[in-house]
Design an enzyme around this catalytic site. Structure first.
Site, short mmCIF file in Angstrom:
data_model
loop_
_atom_site.label_atom_id
_atom_site.label_comp_id
_atom_site.label_asym_id
_atom_site.label_seq_id
_atom_site.Cartn_x
_atom_site.Cartn_y
_atom_site.Cartn_z
N LYS A 1 46.56 -29.61 -15.02
CA LYS A 1 46.59 -30.75 -14.10
C LYS A 1 47.97 -31.39 -14.24
O LYS A 1 48.24 -32.14 -15.17
CB LYS A 1 45.51 -31.75 -14.50
CG LYS A 1 45.03 -32.67 -13.39
CD LYS A 1 46.08 -33.55 -12.74
CE LYS A 1 46.33 -34.82 -13.51
NZ LYS A 1 47.36 -35.69 -12.87
N GLY B 1 51.58 -37.78 -22.37
CA GLY B 1 51.68 -38.94 -21.48
C GLY B 1 51.63 -40.21 -22.29
O GLY B 1 52.07 -40.25 -23.44
N THR C 1 50.14 -43.57 -24.34
CA THR C 1 49.15 -43.77 -25.40
C THR C 1 47.80 -44.16 -24.79
O THR C 1 46.75 -43.67 -25.20
CB THR C 1 49.65 -44.85 -26.38
OG1 THR C 1 50.92 -44.43 -26.88
CG2 THR C 1 48.70 -45.03 -27.55
N GLY D 1 46.16 -41.27 -23.23
CA GLY D 1 45.79 -40.37 -24.33
C GLY D 1 44.49 -40.81 -24.99
O GLY D 1 43.63 -39.99 -25.32
N GLU E 1 50.40 -35.64 -27.29
CA GLU E 1 51.82 -36.01 -27.49
C GLU E 1 52.04 -37.23 -26.61
O GLU E 1 52.06 -37.14 -25.39
CB GLU E 1 52.73 -34.84 -27.11
CG GLU E 1 54.15 -35.02 -27.60
CD GLU E 1 55.01 -35.78 -26.60
OE1 GLU E 1 55.08 -37.03 -26.71
OE2 GLU E 1 55.61 -35.12 -25.74
N CYS F 1 60.13 -38.85 -23.77
CA CYS F 1 59.24 -39.37 -24.83
C CYS F 1 60.05 -39.62 -26.10
O CYS F 1 59.73 -40.53 -26.86
CB CYS F 1 58.08 -38.43 -25.07
SG CYS F 1 58.55 -36.73 -25.23
N GLU G 1 57.32 -49.09 -24.94
CA GLU G 1 58.07 -47.95 -24.42
C GLU G 1 58.50 -48.29 -23.00
O GLU G 1 57.66 -48.47 -22.11
CB GLU G 1 57.20 -46.69 -24.42
CG GLU G 1 57.97 -45.46 -23.98
CD GLU G 1 57.13 -44.20 -23.99
OE1 GLU G 1 55.99 -44.24 -23.51
OE2 GLU G 1 57.64 -43.17 -24.47
P1 NDP Z 1 49.97 -41.32 -17.86
O1 NDP Z 1 49.74 -41.15 -19.32
O2 NDP Z 1 48.95 -42.10 -17.12
O3 NDP Z 1 50.11 -39.88 -17.15
C1 NDP Z 1 50.17 -38.65 -17.83
C2 NDP Z 1 49.22 -37.66 -17.18
O4 NDP Z 1 47.88 -38.12 -17.32
C3 NDP Z 1 49.44 -37.48 -15.68
O5 NDP Z 1 49.17 -36.16 -15.30
C4 NDP Z 1 48.39 -38.43 -15.11
O6 NDP Z 1 48.09 -38.16 -13.79
C5 NDP Z 1 47.24 -38.16 -16.04
N1 NDP Z 1 46.20 -39.19 -16.04
C6 NDP Z 1 46.26 -40.47 -15.59
N2 NDP Z 1 45.10 -41.11 -15.83
C7 NDP Z 1 44.28 -40.22 -16.44
C8 NDP Z 1 42.95 -40.29 -16.97
N3 NDP Z 1 42.22 -41.40 -16.90
N4 NDP Z 1 42.42 -39.19 -17.56
C9 NDP Z 1 43.15 -38.05 -17.66
N5 NDP Z 1 44.43 -37.92 -17.18
C10 NDP Z 1 44.98 -39.00 -16.58
O7 NDP Z 1 51.41 -41.93 -17.69
P2 NDP Z 1 52.11 -42.56 -16.39
O8 NDP Z 1 52.63 -41.47 -15.56
O9 NDP Z 1 51.20 -43.55 -15.77
O10 NDP Z 1 53.33 -43.33 -17.07
C11 NDP Z 1 53.09 -44.58 -17.76
C12 NDP Z 1 53.89 -44.62 -19.05
O11 NDP Z 1 53.46 -43.58 -19.90
C13 NDP Z 1 55.39 -44.40 -18.89
O12 NDP Z 1 56.04 -45.58 -18.55
C14 NDP Z 1 55.74 -43.95 -20.28
O13 NDP Z 1 55.86 -45.07 -21.12
C15 NDP Z 1 54.53 -43.14 -20.72
N6 NDP Z 1 54.74 -41.68 -20.53
C16 NDP Z 1 55.02 -40.93 -21.62
C17 NDP Z 1 55.29 -39.58 -21.47
C18 NDP Z 1 55.63 -38.71 -22.63
O14 NDP Z 1 56.38 -37.75 -22.46
N7 NDP Z 1 55.04 -38.90 -23.80
C19 NDP Z 1 55.32 -38.93 -20.16
C20 NDP Z 1 54.96 -39.82 -19.06
C21 NDP Z 1 54.69 -41.14 -19.27
P3 NDP Z 1 48.95 -38.85 -12.63
O15 NDP Z 1 50.40 -38.78 -13.01
O16 NDP Z 1 48.67 -38.02 -11.49
O17 NDP Z 1 48.45 -40.27 -12.56
#
Ligand code: NDP
Length: 497
Positions: free
Chosen positions: A196, A248, A250, A253, A270, A304, A401
């Site tokens: 996904k 993604g 926290t 996660g 992660e 990240c 972050e």
């Molecule tokens: P998210 O953690 O929400 O997104 C990461 C992934 O999870 C995306 O594919 C997202 O889908 C999906 N997702 C969203 N909601 C759910 C859920 N309830 N259950 C399962 N999967 C879900 O991050 P965001 O894109 O909203 O970014 C927000 C913040 O997260 C950033 O500002 C940053 O601080 C952090 N982040 C950290 C990352 C890292 O590399 N560790 C990478 C990206 C973000 P979709 O994008 O389609 O909503």
């Protein structure tokens, strides 16, 4: 499907780069075919450099997710991949790596358009994905088991077996490398897969899916459900998956882990970071400035492991900040496809507004906010590189972050003070020590609570190097031999003699 492009962007694309998007459409890829999604939720594919919608697609529904998981289960159970000889899996994964490498120019353009990152960085992403794939292709034939010295009336072995259906939820900052950290080991050890991708960056995952078929990976082994958070939530809660790997925030996660608890699905997470770079007075200062620049401006800070907290010896503070600001003036802010660009836009309007609000709040709270270049006056999601000094420890800009081109700077008085500040973050993904004193380097590295410590360098990733976090940055290691634990199960066999 017709892709809309601003005229100035069209001129930057190689001819034919988006032709593959006409056929097939962006939709769930299940059991080897692109399906018509069973949902009315339409998602825009946006160019972050112009704010223009390029095309749209329908999000995968919970039914689509269930179908994808069922297709992966069938493909696992009938052994079309898990029971191939390991050499055959290795050969097909190497073929996939060759195909990806051959198309690297096109995919890099697609990725730069979709994520907004400079083309040079997008090229590095594709090269990294290829390297990770080749590394794990080699592992297919190397995950050995053992003979156990059990009582002598038995012959006991522990062998490595695939887990089953592995799922991945990936973010938008490094769509292809982060997918590959999960897909490559899963496939190497004989698992099947459901991905996904982030709703904001589906293009490179769709491209890779096409290549999987061309590389001879059987139908049903790799399935993709493009969609937003609800699609991810349906995947995380699916009773049909055996493992989920997430990268993604926290908060999401935690939601993934809660969902996985209901089905006792294995989880690796992660999550984000707020990584400190510790610059001591005995450091090679020009090298440290280079490292701090790379650590925070790469991918416009949407990393990240962004080195977003500079901790610097108080005696160096003013000189270091001045040098950093001088060097930052050389950055060229612009569209990712423009060859001159070194700092692209943020991924979305929401992300730009979030970052801007955090910076404005820091200024209102008394921090000194300095930017070196105005953001281009057009509709993309640009934020100028920003250095924030006179920060109070624990202030939101110092603790949260930011995921943007924003560096906070805090002075420290001595080694203990530096370590205390570094470890005061809820996160623990990465860190760096800049010092030429070998004893100090070892002392400080040992005390830092982070999954990775870089010394006199920053941001080194390689397929051989285990990567992951502690504390709010998650758990489980990707890359290197650590992935064997996450994508295989040990089976004990005891034979009575
Ligand atoms: P998210 O953690 O929400 O997104 C990461 C992934 O999870 C995306 O594919 C997202 O889908 C999906 N997702 C969203 N909601 C759910 C859920 N309830 N259950 C399962 N999967 C879900 O991050 P965001 O894109 O909203 O970014 C927000 C913040 O997260 C950033 O500002 C940053 O601080 C952090 N982040 C950290 C990352 C890292 O590399 N560790 C990478 C990206 C973000 P979709 O994008 O389609 O909503």
């Amino acid at each position: 499907m017709t892709v809309q492009l601003a005229p100035e962007v069209r001129g930057l694309l190689l001819p034919g780069t988006l032709d593959w998007l006409d056929e097939p459409p962006l939709s769930p890829y299940i059991g080897g075919t692109w399906r018509t999604p069973r949902s009315d939720t339409v998602i825009d594919v946006v160019d972050p450099g112009t704010g223009q919608t390029l095309t749209t697609y329908a999000a995968s529904s919970a039914e689509d997710v269930a179908d994808a998981v069922a297709a992966a289960r069938t493909a696992f159970d009938d052994g079309r991949w898990s029971e191939l000889d390991p050499e055959a899996r290795e050969e097909r994964l190497r073929h996939l790596a060759d195909l990806l490498e051959a198309d690297a120019g096109t995919i890099a353009q697609v990725e730069a358009l979709d994520t907004g990152k400079p083309l040079a960085e997008a090229r590095l992403d594709i090269a990294e994905a290829v390297a990770v794939l080749r590394y794990y292709a080699g592992w297919a034939t190397k995950a050995e088991g053992s003979v156990i010295p059990a009582p002598r009336c038995f012959l006991a072995t522990a062998t490595r077996e695939p887990i089953g259906v592995c799922a991945a939820i990936t973010p938008w900052n490094y769509p292809l490398p982060i997918l590959m950290y999960k897909l490559a080991p899963a496939l190497a050890f004989g698992n099947t897969f459901v991905a996904k991708p982030s709703e904001q960056t589906v293009l490179s995952t769709a491209y890779l899916t096409e290549l999987c078929a061309a590389a001879g990976i059987p139908d049903g082994v790799v399935n993709v459900v493009p969609g937003a958070g609800a699609t991810g939530a349906a995947l995380a809660a699916s009773p049909g998956i055996d493992k989920i790997a997430f990268t993604g925030s926290t908060r999401t996660g935690q939601a993934v882990m809660r969902a996985a608890a209901g089905t006792l699905t294995r989880v690796s997470l992660e999550l984000g970071g707020k990584s400190p770079q510790l610059v001591f007075a005995d450091a090679d200062i020009p090298a440290a400035v280079d490292g701090v620049m790379a650590g925070i401006w790469t991918n416009t800070g949407q990393v990240c492991v962004a080195g977003s907290r500079l901790l610097v010896d108080r005696r160096l503070h003013d000189e270091f900040v001045t040098e950093l600001l001088d060097r930052t003036r050389d950055l060229v802010i612009g569209h990712g496809l423009d060859p001159a660009t070194t700092l692209g836009p943020l991924i979305s309007r929401d992300q730009r507004d979030r970052v801007t609000a955090l910076v404005e709040r820091a200024a209102a709270d008394g921090a000194d906010v300095r930017t070196t270049a105005p953001a281009p006056g057009r509709d993309g999601y640009f934020v100028p590189p920003t250095v924030v000094t006179r920060v109070r420890p624990g202030q939101s800009i110092e603790r949260e972050e930011v995921f943007g081109p924003v560096l906070t700077v805090l002075p420290f008085d001595d080694e203990d003070d530096a370590v205390r500040l570094a470890n005061s973050s809820p996160y623990g993904l990465a860190s760096a020590v800049w010092s030429t004193d070998a004893s100090r380097v070892h002392r400080v590295s040992r005390r830092l609570r982070a999954g990775t410590v870089w010394v006199n360098t920053y941001g080194v990733f390689h397929p051989t190097l285990p990567f992951g976090g502690v504390k709010a940055s998650g758990f489980g290691r990707e890359l290197g031999s650590a992935a064997v634990e996450h994508y295989t199960e040990l089976k004990t066999t005891v034979i009575g003699l």
